[in-house]
Design a protein around this motif. Structure first.
Motif, PDB file in Angstrom:
ATOM      1  N   GLN A 144      -8.202  -4.839  43.273  1.00 39.37           N
ATOM      2  CA  GLN A 144      -7.933  -3.545  42.641  1.00 39.37           C
ATOM      3  C   GLN A 144      -6.717  -2.841  43.245  1.00 39.37           C
ATOM      4  O   GLN A 144      -6.739  -1.654  43.566  1.00 39.37           O
ATOM      5  CB  GLN A 144      -9.173  -2.645  42.712  1.00 39.37           C
ATOM      6  N   GLY A 145      -5.648  -3.615  43.412  1.00 38.34           N
ATOM      7  CA  GLY A 145      -4.381  -3.018  43.814  1.00 38.34           C
ATOM      8  C   GLY A 145      -4.227  -2.686  45.279  1.00 38.34           C
ATOM      9  O   GLY A 145      -3.360  -1.897  45.643  1.00 38.34           O
ATOM     10  N   ASN A 146      -5.037  -3.304  46.134  1.00 37.28           N
ATOM     11  CA  ASN A 146      -4.972  -3.025  47.560  1.00 37.28           C
ATOM     12  C   ASN A 146      -4.811  -4.324  48.330  1.00 37.28           C
ATOM     13  O   ASN A 146      -5.717  -5.162  48.338  1.00 37.28           O
ATOM     14  CB  ASN A 146      -6.252  -2.290  47.995  1.00 37.28           C
ATOM     15  N   GLN A 147      -3.657  -4.490  48.973  1.00 35.17           N
ATOM     16  CA  GLN A 147      -3.411  -5.766  49.644  1.00 35.17           C
ATOM     17  C   GLN A 147      -4.350  -5.969  50.833  1.00 35.17           C
ATOM     18  O   GLN A 147      -4.775  -7.104  51.103  1.00 35.17           O
ATOM     19  CB  GLN A 147      -1.957  -5.880  50.095  1.00 35.17           C
ATOM     20  N   ALA A 148      -4.719  -4.902  51.524  1.00 37.52           N
ATOM     21  CA  ALA A 148      -5.649  -5.023  52.646  1.00 37.52           C
ATOM     22  C   ALA A 148      -7.014  -5.496  52.151  1.00 37.52           C
ATOM     23  O   ALA A 148      -7.678  -6.326  52.794  1.00 37.52           O
ATOM     24  CB  ALA A 148      -5.786  -3.693  53.374  1.00 37.52           C
ATOM     25  N   THR A 149      -7.409  -4.994  50.990  1.00 35.30           N
ATOM     26  CA  THR A 149      -8.682  -5.419  50.398  1.00 35.30           C
ATOM     27  C   THR A 149      -8.639  -6.894  50.040  1.00 35.30           C
ATOM     28  O   THR A 149      -9.604  -7.627  50.281  1.00 35.30           O
ATOM     29  CB  THR A 149      -8.988  -4.589  49.131  1.00 35.30           C
ATOM     30  N   GLN A 150      -7.517  -7.341  49.481  1.00 34.54           N
ATOM     31  CA  GLN A 150      -7.417  -8.752  49.092  1.00 34.54           C
ATOM     32  C   GLN A 150      -7.482  -9.666  50.315  1.00 34.54           C
ATOM     33  O   GLN A 150      -8.123 -10.719  50.282  1.00 34.54           O
ATOM     34  CB  GLN A 150      -6.130  -9.007  48.312  1.00 34.54           C
ATOM     35  N   ILE A 151      -6.857  -9.259  51.393  1.00 37.84           N
ATOM     36  CA  ILE A 151      -6.914 -10.048  52.633  1.00 37.84           C
ATOM     37  C   ILE A 151      -8.343 -10.080  53.169  1.00 37.84           C
ATOM     38  O   ILE A 151      -8.850 -11.131  53.582  1.00 37.84           O
ATOM     39  CB  ILE A 151      -5.942  -9.473  53.681  1.00 37.84           C
ATOM     40  N   ALA A 205       0.899 -14.409  51.796  1.00 38.25           N
ATOM     41  CA  ALA A 205       1.267 -15.147  53.009  1.00 38.25           C
ATOM     42  C   ALA A 205       0.160 -15.076  54.051  1.00 38.25           C
ATOM     43  O   ALA A 205      -0.148 -16.070  54.727  1.00 38.25           O
ATOM     44  CB  ALA A 205       2.566 -14.586  53.580  1.00 38.25           C
ATOM     45  N   THR A 206      -0.447 -13.904  54.196  1.00 39.08           N
ATOM     46  CA  THR A 206      -1.534 -13.742  55.165  1.00 39.08           C
ATOM     47  C   THR A 206      -2.742 -14.587  54.780  1.00 39.08           C
ATOM     48  O   THR A 206      -3.393 -15.192  55.644  1.00 39.08           O
ATOM     49  CB  THR A 206      -1.947 -12.261  55.262  1.00 39.08           C
ATOM     50  N   ILE A 207      -3.034 -14.665  53.496  1.00 37.50           N
ATOM     51  CA  ILE A 207      -4.160 -15.479  53.029  1.00 37.50           C
ATOM     52  C   ILE A 207      -3.922 -16.949  53.333  1.00 37.50           C
ATOM     53  O   ILE A 207      -4.829 -17.664  53.768  1.00 37.50           O
ATOM     54  CB  ILE A 207      -4.384 -15.249  51.520  1.00 37.50           C
ATOM     55  N   VAL A 208      -2.691 -17.417  53.123  1.00 35.82           N
ATOM     56  CA  VAL A 208      -2.372 -18.816  53.439  1.00 35.82           C
ATOM     57  C   VAL A 208      -2.558 -19.085  54.925  1.00 35.82           C
ATOM     58  O   VAL A 208      -3.143 -20.090  55.333  1.00 35.82           O
ATOM     59  CB  VAL A 208      -0.927 -19.158  53.009  1.00 35.82           C
ATOM     60  N   GLU A 209      -2.072 -18.166  55.737  1.00 30.09           N
ATOM     61  CA  GLU A 209      -2.185 -18.306  57.193  1.00 30.09           C
ATOM     62  C   GLU A 209      -3.647 -18.396  57.632  1.00 30.09           C
ATOM     63  O   GLU A 209      -4.024 -19.266  58.427  1.00 30.09           O
ATOM     64  CB  GLU A 209      -1.510 -17.114  57.870  1.00 30.09           C
ATOM     65  N   LYS A 210      -4.481 -17.513  57.092  1.00 26.69           N
ATOM     66  CA  LYS A 210      -5.895 -17.492  57.474  1.00 26.69           C
ATOM     67  C   LYS A 210      -6.627 -18.723  56.943  1.00 26.69           C
ATOM     68  O   LYS A 210      -7.516 -19.266  57.599  1.00 26.69           O
ATOM     69  CB  LYS A 210      -6.550 -16.202  56.972  1.00 26.69           C
ATOM     70  N   ALA A 211      -6.259 -19.162  55.746  1.00 25.70           N
ATOM     71  CA  ALA A 211      -6.904 -20.344  55.174  1.00 25.70           C
ATOM     72  C   ALA A 211      -6.589 -21.585  55.994  1.00 25.70           C
ATOM     73  O   ALA A 211      -7.481 -22.398  56.288  1.00 25.70           O
ATOM     74  CB  ALA A 211      -6.446 -20.528  53.732  1.00 25.70           C
ATOM     75  N   LYS A 212      -5.330 -21.737  56.388  1.00 21.28           N
ATOM     76  CA  LYS A 212      -4.943 -22.904  57.167  1.00 21.28           C
ATOM     77  C   LYS A 212      -5.653 -22.928  58.518  1.00 21.28           C
ATOM     78  O   LYS A 212      -6.017 -23.999  59.029  1.00 21.28           O
ATOM     79  CB  LYS A 212      -3.431 -22.938  57.345  1.00 21.28           C
ATOM     80  N   ALA A 213      -5.868 -21.746  59.094  1.00 18.33           N
ATOM     81  CA  ALA A 213      -6.583 -21.664  60.366  1.00 18.33           C
ATOM     82  C   ALA A 213      -8.038 -22.112  60.218  1.00 18.33           C
ATOM     83  O   ALA A 213      -8.696 -22.476  61.197  1.00 18.33           O
ATOM     84  CB  ALA A 213      -6.535 -20.240  60.910  1.00 18.33           C
ATOM     85  N   ASN A 214      -8.534 -22.084  58.959  1.00 15.07           N
ATOM     86  CA  ASN A 214      -9.911 -22.492  58.678  1.00 15.07           C
ATOM     87  C   ASN A 214      -9.975 -23.824  57.930  1.00 15.07           C
ATOM     88  O   ASN A 214     -11.009 -24.166  57.352  1.00 15.07           O
ATOM     89  CB  ASN A 214     -10.613 -21.414  57.855  1.00 15.07           C
ATOM     90  N   ASN A 215      -8.848 -24.567  57.944  1.00 18.91           N
ATOM     91  CA  ASN A 215      -8.769 -25.870  57.262  1.00 18.91           C
ATOM     92  C   ASN A 215      -9.106 -25.763  55.776  1.00 18.91           C
ATOM     93  O   ASN A 215      -9.722 -26.670  55.197  1.00 18.91           O
ATOM     94  CB  ASN A 215      -9.691 -26.893  57.935  1.00 18.91           C
ATOM     95  N   ALA A 216      -8.743 -24.664  55.175  1.00 21.78           N
ATOM     96  CA  ALA A 216      -8.983 -24.459  53.748  1.00 21.78           C
ATOM     97  C   ALA A 216      -7.655 -24.551  52.983  1.00 21.78           C
ATOM     98  O   ALA A 216      -6.578 -24.360  53.554  1.00 21.78           O
ATOM     99  CB  ALA A 216      -9.619 -23.100  53.506  1.00 21.78           C
ATOM    100  N   SER A 217      -7.752 -24.858  51.695  1.00 25.34           N
ATOM    101  CA  SER A 217      -6.572 -24.972  50.835  1.00 25.34           C
ATOM    102  C   SER A 217      -6.359 -23.692  50.048  1.00 25.34           C
ATOM    103  O   SER A 217      -7.304 -22.953  49.775  1.00 25.34           O
ATOM    104  CB  SER A 217      -6.749 -26.144  49.859  1.00 25.34           C
ATOM    105  N   VAL A 218      -5.108 -23.434  49.674  1.00 25.63           N
ATOM    106  CA  VAL A 218      -4.775 -22.256  48.873  1.00 25.63           C
ATOM    107  C   VAL A 218      -3.968 -22.673  47.649  1.00 25.63           C
ATOM    108  O   VAL A 218      -2.986 -23.410  47.768  1.00 25.63           O
ATOM    109  CB  VAL A 218      -3.963 -21.223  49.680  1.00 25.63           C
ATOM    110  N   ILE A 219      -4.402 -22.207  46.485  1.00 24.66           N
ATOM    111  CA  ILE A 219      -3.659 -22.399  45.244  1.00 24.66           C
ATOM    112  C   ILE A 219      -3.153 -21.025  44.803  1.00 24.66           C
ATOM    113  O   ILE A 219      -3.952 -20.113  44.568  1.00 24.66           O
ATOM    114  CB  ILE A 219      -4.538 -23.011  44.140  1.00 24.66           C
ATOM    115  N   ALA A 220      -1.846 -20.875  44.721  1.00 23.40           N
ATOM    116  CA  ALA A 220      -1.272 -19.635  44.198  1.00 23.40           C
ATOM    117  C   ALA A 220      -1.435 -19.667  42.692  1.00 23.40           C
ATOM    118  O   ALA A 220      -1.053 -20.646  42.036  1.00 23.40           O
ATOM    119  CB  ALA A 220       0.194 -19.524  44.583  1.00 23.40           C
ATOM    120  N   TYR A 221      -1.994 -18.590  42.144  1.00 20.79           N
ATOM    121  CA  TYR A 221      -2.349 -18.569  40.727  1.00 20.79           C
ATOM    122  C   TYR A 221      -1.630 -17.427  40.010  1.00 20.79           C
ATOM    123  O   TYR A 221      -1.754 -16.264  40.388  1.00 20.79           O
ATOM    124  CB  TYR A 221      -3.867 -18.396  40.597  1.00 20.79           C
TER     125      TYR A 221
END
Length: 360
Positions: A77-84, A109-125
């Motif tokens: 809902q328009g909040n980058q902190a919420t999305q992270i 970028a922050t989501i990718v960083e956190k996902a990689k730290a958890n061995n998770a994949s990220v698809i930009a949509y």
């Protein structure tokens, strides 16, 4: 005996509760082997399609491929902190794949960083992530959308016509791409004098009230002498049309749009909006789901086998599936959005548009 029965009932209730965890809000993983995918949306003001179409299409596609996969779907809902925070919560709750339409480049970028730290994949949509490299990218040619909108104005306005550009939120990757695409087509026309840029503004947060205020300011600045308005999507086109209507200019000024929303199509039929850009969200969501499910099952080769091209961001080259948008105006509504089942005549033939409909 009563104690054993009570314990058994409690255990059964717990099993039912776990089985009841469904797509939507985060919940504890159903088991150690449960596969979880997160679908993170940027905002409802960006476009109402995310909740009404992308989300249900994506969840349906995932469950057709693997009914056992749990989908966590959330809107920032328009909040980058919420999305992270939503990404962090999804990872904590077992998500091995995050499909995200980033509200801002920083959030992505922050989501990718956190996902990689958890061995998770990220698809930009639907919008590219900058500042980091997601595993894949699924979207439409977003810059092409802006080009199509600009070209429509160029093709339909008389020489010397005055154009107003009310852009979206350019802190988002799609918003910036739409603006760049429009300028790619229109800047040469402005430079040559074929068209005149009378006013331009960006719309923070894709806020319709701000877009309407900008259009009102443009009309005041230009003494109502406006011939065309480049609006990046239907969501902003509607309040822009409201500003034009207040001055008796609706239907007299060309207005672009995007997303082929029901209100946008109604505006087109009523003559208040000129065109919209239709993107088959069903195809986009299905492509993302197929890739996400494969990655959730640990199939890293899926990135190579399912993607069809590569798109560069500021961190490198990203494997991608890029779909082609379609320009829609009154002449081809039947052959595009109606034929595809994206909407129906009944939904869009309302109010002033009803008399313009060929059939229902």
């Amino acid at each position: 005996m009563k104690r054993i029965t009570a314990l058994a009932a409690t255990a059964a209730a717990a099993m039912l509760l776990l089985a009841g965890c469904s797509a939507g809000n985060p919940a504890a993983p159903t088991s150690n082997s449960a596969k979880t995918i997160a679908f993170l949306m940027p905002c409802s003001t960006c476009a109402d399609r995310f909740e009404s179409k992308d989300k249900p299409y994506f969840i349906e596609a995932v469950h057709k491929l693997d009914p056992s996969i749990r989908v966590i779907a959330n809107n920032a809902q328009g909040n980058q902190a919420t999305q992270i925070t939503q990404a962090e919560s999804a990872l904590t709750n077992g998500a091995s794949v995050i499909v995200t339409s980033p509200f801002t480049a920083q959030a992505g970028a922050t989501i990718v960083e956190k996902a990689k730290a958890n061995n998770a994949s990220v698809i930009a949509y639907d919008g590219m992530i900058d500042g980091a490299s997601p595993d894949a990218y699924v979207s439409f040619e977003n810059e092409k959308v802006g080009e199509m909108q600009g070209q429509y104005l160029l093709d339909h306005l008389k020489p010397g016509a005055t154009v107003v550009e009310i852009n979206g939120d350019i802190t988002s990757a799609p918003g910036l791409a739409f603006k760049q695409g429009a300028h790619k087509v229109l800047d040469p026309a402005f430079a040559s004098g074929k068209l005149k840029l009378g006013y331009e503004s960006d719309t923070a947060g894709w806020d319709g009230a701000k877009a309407q205020a900008s259009m009102e300011q443009a009309l005041t600045t230009l003494g109502n002498k406006v011939d065309g308005v480049l609006a990046p999507n239907d969501g902003l086109a509607t309040p822009i049309i409201a500003a034009l209507t207040a001055q008796g200019l609706n239907g007299k000024v060309l207005v672009t749009g995007q997303d082929a929303t029901d209100p946008g199509l109604t505006n087109i039929l009523a003559g208040n909006q000129s065109m919209t850009v239709y993107k088959s969200i069903h195809d986009e969501a299905n492509a993302a789901a197929k890739l996400a499910v494969a990655l959730a099952h640990g199939d890293k080769n899926a990135i190579k086998s399912l993607t069809t091209t590569a798109v560069k961001n500021d961190a490198g080259s990203v494997p991608a599936i890029i779909l082609t948008p379609v320009s829609v105006d009154k002449s081809n509504i039947a052959d595009t959005v109606i034929k595809d089942g994206f909407t129906t005549w009944t939904k869009i033939c309302v109010g002033a548009a009803a008399s313009a409909c060929p059939s229902k």
